[in-house]
Design a protein around this motif. Sequence first.
Motif, PDB file in Angstrom:
ATOM      1  N   VAL A 272       0.840  -1.203   0.000  1.00  0.00           N
ATOM      2  CA  VAL A 272       0.000   0.000   0.000  1.00  0.00           C
ATOM      3  C   VAL A 272       0.876   1.255   0.000  1.00  0.00           C
ATOM      4  O   VAL A 272       0.585   2.235  -0.702  1.00  0.00           O
ATOM      5  CB  VAL A 272      -0.943  -0.021   1.213  1.00  0.00           C
ATOM      6  CG1 VAL A 272      -1.680   1.306   1.343  1.00  0.00           C
ATOM      7  CG2 VAL A 272      -1.949  -1.167   1.080  1.00  0.00           C
ATOM      8  N   ALA A 273       1.956   1.230   0.767  1.00  0.00           N
ATOM      9  CA  ALA A 273       2.871   2.370   0.772  1.00  0.00           C
ATOM     10  C   ALA A 273       3.527   2.558  -0.588  1.00  0.00           C
ATOM     11  O   ALA A 273       3.752   3.690  -1.028  1.00  0.00           O
ATOM     12  CB  ALA A 273       3.939   2.174   1.852  1.00  0.00           C
ATOM     13  N   ALA A 274       3.825   1.458  -1.273  1.00  0.00           N
ATOM     14  CA  ALA A 274       4.413   1.564  -2.611  1.00  0.00           C
ATOM     15  C   ALA A 274       3.432   2.185  -3.595  1.00  0.00           C
ATOM     16  O   ALA A 274       3.829   2.949  -4.483  1.00  0.00           O
ATOM     17  CB  ALA A 274       4.846   0.182  -3.096  1.00  0.00           C
ATOM     18  N   ALA A 286       2.691  -3.432  -7.455  1.00  0.00           N
ATOM     19  CA  ALA A 286       2.182  -3.535  -6.086  1.00  0.00           C
ATOM     20  C   ALA A 286       0.675  -3.776  -6.086  1.00  0.00           C
ATOM     21  O   ALA A 286       0.165  -4.581  -5.298  1.00  0.00           O
ATOM     22  CB  ALA A 286       2.524  -2.267  -5.305  1.00  0.00           C
ATOM     23  N   LEU A 287      -0.043  -3.092  -6.961  1.00  0.00           N
ATOM     24  CA  LEU A 287      -1.490  -3.305  -7.054  1.00  0.00           C
ATOM     25  C   LEU A 287      -1.808  -4.717  -7.526  1.00  0.00           C
ATOM     26  O   LEU A 287      -2.767  -5.347  -7.050  1.00  0.00           O
ATOM     27  CB  LEU A 287      -2.099  -2.282  -8.011  1.00  0.00           C
ATOM     28  CG  LEU A 287      -2.190  -0.837  -7.487  1.00  0.00           C
ATOM     29  CD1 LEU A 287      -2.557   0.113  -8.623  1.00  0.00           C
ATOM     30  CD2 LEU A 287      -3.229  -0.736  -6.380  1.00  0.00           C
ATOM     31  N   ALA A 288      -1.010  -5.233  -8.468  1.00  0.00           N
ATOM     32  CA  ALA A 288      -1.237  -6.603  -8.934  1.00  0.00           C
ATOM     33  C   ALA A 288      -1.029  -7.603  -7.803  1.00  0.00           C
ATOM     34  O   ALA A 288      -1.803  -8.562  -7.650  1.00  0.00           O
ATOM     35  CB  ALA A 288      -0.295  -6.912 -10.098  1.00  0.00           C
ATOM     36  N   ALA A 307      -4.411  -1.753   6.591  1.00  0.00           N
ATOM     37  CA  ALA A 307      -3.236  -0.954   6.248  1.00  0.00           C
ATOM     38  C   ALA A 307      -3.573   0.533   6.337  1.00  0.00           C
ATOM     39  O   ALA A 307      -4.698   0.962   6.067  1.00  0.00           O
ATOM     40  CB  ALA A 307      -2.733  -1.309   4.858  1.00  0.00           C
ATOM     41  N   HIS A 308      -2.594   1.334   6.710  1.00  0.00           N
ATOM     42  CA  HIS A 308      -2.810   2.764   6.947  1.00  0.00           C
ATOM     43  C   HIS A 308      -3.248   3.468   5.657  1.00  0.00           C
ATOM     44  O   HIS A 308      -2.566   3.398   4.629  1.00  0.00           O
ATOM     45  CB  HIS A 308      -1.519   3.401   7.466  1.00  0.00           C
ATOM     46  CG  HIS A 308      -1.648   4.867   7.751  1.00  0.00           C
ATOM     47  ND1 HIS A 308      -2.466   5.371   8.746  1.00  0.00           N
ATOM     48  CD2 HIS A 308      -1.067   5.946   7.155  1.00  0.00           C
ATOM     49  CE1 HIS A 308      -2.383   6.686   8.769  1.00  0.00           C
ATOM     50  NE2 HIS A 308      -1.541   7.053   7.806  1.00  0.00           N
ATOM     51  N   PRO A 312      -8.363   5.412   1.135  1.00  0.00           N
ATOM     52  CA  PRO A 312      -8.130   6.692   0.428  1.00  0.00           C
ATOM     53  C   PRO A 312      -7.062   6.601  -0.651  1.00  0.00           C
ATOM     54  O   PRO A 312      -7.192   7.223  -1.714  1.00  0.00           O
ATOM     55  CB  PRO A 312      -7.695   7.635   1.565  1.00  0.00           C
ATOM     56  CG  PRO A 312      -8.282   7.045   2.804  1.00  0.00           C
ATOM     57  CD  PRO A 312      -8.237   5.581   2.603  1.00  0.00           C
ATOM     58  N   ILE A 313      -6.016   5.818  -0.416  1.00  0.00           N
ATOM     59  CA  ILE A 313      -4.966   5.669  -1.431  1.00  0.00           C
ATOM     60  C   ILE A 313      -5.510   4.974  -2.667  1.00  0.00           C
ATOM     61  O   ILE A 313      -5.242   5.377  -3.812  1.00  0.00           O
ATOM     62  CB  ILE A 313      -3.766   4.900  -0.841  1.00  0.00           C
ATOM     63  CG1 ILE A 313      -3.046   5.766   0.195  1.00  0.00           C
ATOM     64  CG2 ILE A 313      -2.790   4.478  -1.935  1.00  0.00           C
ATOM     65  CD1 ILE A 313      -1.956   5.035   0.952  1.00  0.00           C
ATOM     66  N   LEU A 314      -6.299   3.923  -2.465  1.00  0.00           N
ATOM     67  CA  LEU A 314      -6.864   3.208  -3.600  1.00  0.00           C
ATOM     68  C   LEU A 314      -7.882   4.067  -4.353  1.00  0.00           C
ATOM     69  O   LEU A 314      -7.967   3.999  -5.591  1.00  0.00           O
ATOM     70  CB  LEU A 314      -7.524   1.912  -3.122  1.00  0.00           C
ATOM     71  CG  LEU A 314      -6.572   0.852  -2.558  1.00  0.00           C
ATOM     72  CD1 LEU A 314      -7.360  -0.292  -1.925  1.00  0.00           C
ATOM     73  CD2 LEU A 314      -5.654   0.317  -3.648  1.00  0.00           C
ATOM     74  N   VAL A 315      -8.662   4.867  -3.632  1.00  0.00           N
ATOM     75  CA  VAL A 315      -9.611   5.765  -4.289  1.00  0.00           C
ATOM     76  C   VAL A 315      -8.872   6.795  -5.122  1.00  0.00           C
ATOM     77  O   VAL A 315      -9.290   7.153  -6.238  1.00  0.00           O
ATOM     78  CB  VAL A 315     -10.516   6.441  -3.240  1.00  0.00           C
ATOM     79  CG1 VAL A 315     -11.343   7.557  -3.872  1.00  0.00           C
ATOM     80  CG2 VAL A 315     -11.436   5.416  -2.595  1.00  0.00           C
ATOM     81  N   ASP A 316      -7.738   7.275  -4.620  1.00  0.00           N
ATOM     82  CA  ASP A 316      -6.964   8.255  -5.367  1.00  0.00           C
ATOM     83  C   ASP A 316      -6.411   7.664  -6.659  1.00  0.00           C
ATOM     84  O   ASP A 316      -6.249   8.372  -7.654  1.00  0.00           O
ATOM     85  CB  ASP A 316      -5.823   8.786  -4.492  1.00  0.00           C
ATOM     86  CG  ASP A 316      -5.091   9.947  -5.135  1.00  0.00           C
ATOM     87  OD1 ASP A 316      -5.751  10.945  -5.468  1.00  0.00           O
ATOM     88  OD2 ASP A 316      -3.858   9.845  -5.335  1.00  0.00           O
ATOM     89  N   VAL A 317      -6.113   6.367  -6.665  1.00  0.00           N
ATOM     90  CA  VAL A 317      -5.604   5.718  -7.881  1.00  0.00           C
ATOM     91  C   VAL A 317      -6.645   5.765  -8.995  1.00  0.00           C
ATOM     92  O   VAL A 317      -6.290   5.789 -10.185  1.00  0.00           O
ATOM     93  CB  VAL A 317      -5.191   4.261  -7.567  1.00  0.00           C
ATOM     94  CG1 VAL A 317      -4.777   3.522  -8.834  1.00  0.00           C
ATOM     95  CG2 VAL A 317      -4.049   4.237  -6.572  1.00  0.00           C
ATOM     96  N   LEU A 318      -7.917   5.784  -8.656  1.00  0.00           N
ATOM     97  CA  LEU A 318      -8.968   5.820  -9.669  1.00  0.00           C
ATOM     98  C   LEU A 318      -8.889   7.064 -10.539  1.00  0.00           C
ATOM     99  O   LEU A 318      -9.435   7.088 -11.655  1.00  0.00           O
ATOM    100  CB  LEU A 318     -10.349   5.747  -9.005  1.00  0.00           C
ATOM    101  CG  LEU A 318     -10.636   4.502  -8.167  1.00  0.00           C
ATOM    102  CD1 LEU A 318     -12.029   4.591  -7.567  1.00  0.00           C
ATOM    103  CD2 LEU A 318     -10.484   3.228  -8.988  1.00  0.00           C
TER     104      LEU A 318
END
Length: 474
Positions: A272-274, A286-288, A307-308, A312-318
């Motif tokens: 997640v940090a990556a 990392a997502l794979a 995971a911290h 929000p990190i995954l939503v930002d990837v969208l």
Amino acid sequence: MAARCAHGDVGGGFRLWPIFSAASLRRKLLEVLTCGGGGGSCRSRSAYRSPQQRPRPRSDRLAELLRAEPSECGDEVVDDADAAAKKVAALEELKVVVGALQSGDGYGEMCRVEAAMVVRRKAKDDAGAREMLAALGAIPPLVAMLDEEQEDELVAAALYALLNLGIGNDTNKAAIVQAGAVHKMLRIAELAGGELVEALVANFLCLSALDANKPIIGSSGAAAFLVGAFESASSASSSTARHDALRALLNLSIAPANAPHLLAAGIAPSLVAAVSDGDGDAAERALAALCNVVAACPEGRRAVSRAHDAVPILVDVLNWSDEPGCQEKAAYILMVLAHRSYADRAAMSESGATSALLELTLVGTALAQKRASRILEILRADKGKQVADAGGIVVATMSAPQERGGGGDNGGEHDDDAGMSNEKRAVRQLVQQSLQSNMRRIVRRARLPQDLAPPSSENLKALTASSTSKSLPF
């Protein structure tokens, strides 16, 4: 007359030797070798071959000769002889190298370090040399050299030789693991540093590419070493080791049996940090790996959810429109999280996932649109359930017995207004929260200066003071 036929003369004689030239003899010899000897042509003999009979396999050398174009001058015969001589010389050289590896004190003037370096050089770009060295028995002595942990030069030479032997050759990959290289490498990793770490990570990346090796490497404890190498390799000099470690972890995550070992090594927070770092290639790998982890077992989904700032990190990837592969993988992870956890659905709503998902359904790839639509259906059903529950509470309040005061009907109307004001108050609060979330996203994406950005939430509340329930998006 015989002499004349044999040697010929200038005055109108003829010669017989051109009929039996080198090229003609060569063709005749190849015909005999191909047809198996005896008289008659190949075509006539093949016509009477029974269906059960199969032609004997030709050697590679014979096939090369058959494909060659005959030459009246015999130049190709000379070239082929030179090539064969070179191959024999190369084979003899490889035998000397393998003999030096197998001998404890070296072989002749060549020591084991020099022999390992020769193997590394020969196997780097020559697939034939990899096969020949393995056939001559170079892998077992190279693996045995890994036991001499005090001699870094010898161990490094053996590691890089094994690495080049395994590249592009699945048979050699399996032979290296079967020789016990994995556990020896992990013992070296406990005390290794610098170049040895890079060599170890590269070897694990090479060996983990073979499906049969994935469970062996995953259960050996290599996951913890690779996660540690990935987290610690942050400097520019060790960026190669960082990327190799991530690729090796991705290889291991393909096998579902490795999921518990990877989770125990703490892979979820690291991945997640990556993703949050924003490096395109590293983020997609990392997502794979996260997709493989969440799909393997429920523990993987829970580890990613804990995971911290994962949601929000995954939503930002969208919003990464230039990385459609990342969007598809992030949407898959969010879809799995939303399907199983109410807390994750609430975190998505708070992170403004709805607007990002709506945008993805319009401009994303076909796969991303399908996954985004599924997430929106889950969130819409969850929101409908909340509204239904809230409506039940309001109806219960409205249908409760009303105490009428001295004013008769006026007192009842006052109580009804009080009941309706509670409903309006709840709707207004939902509208304010939605507008505040959207305004924060707009400010963040527009990157407005601080003097133009809204200073506090009070301004946002002022914007929604006159809002009605019609502003609530459903």
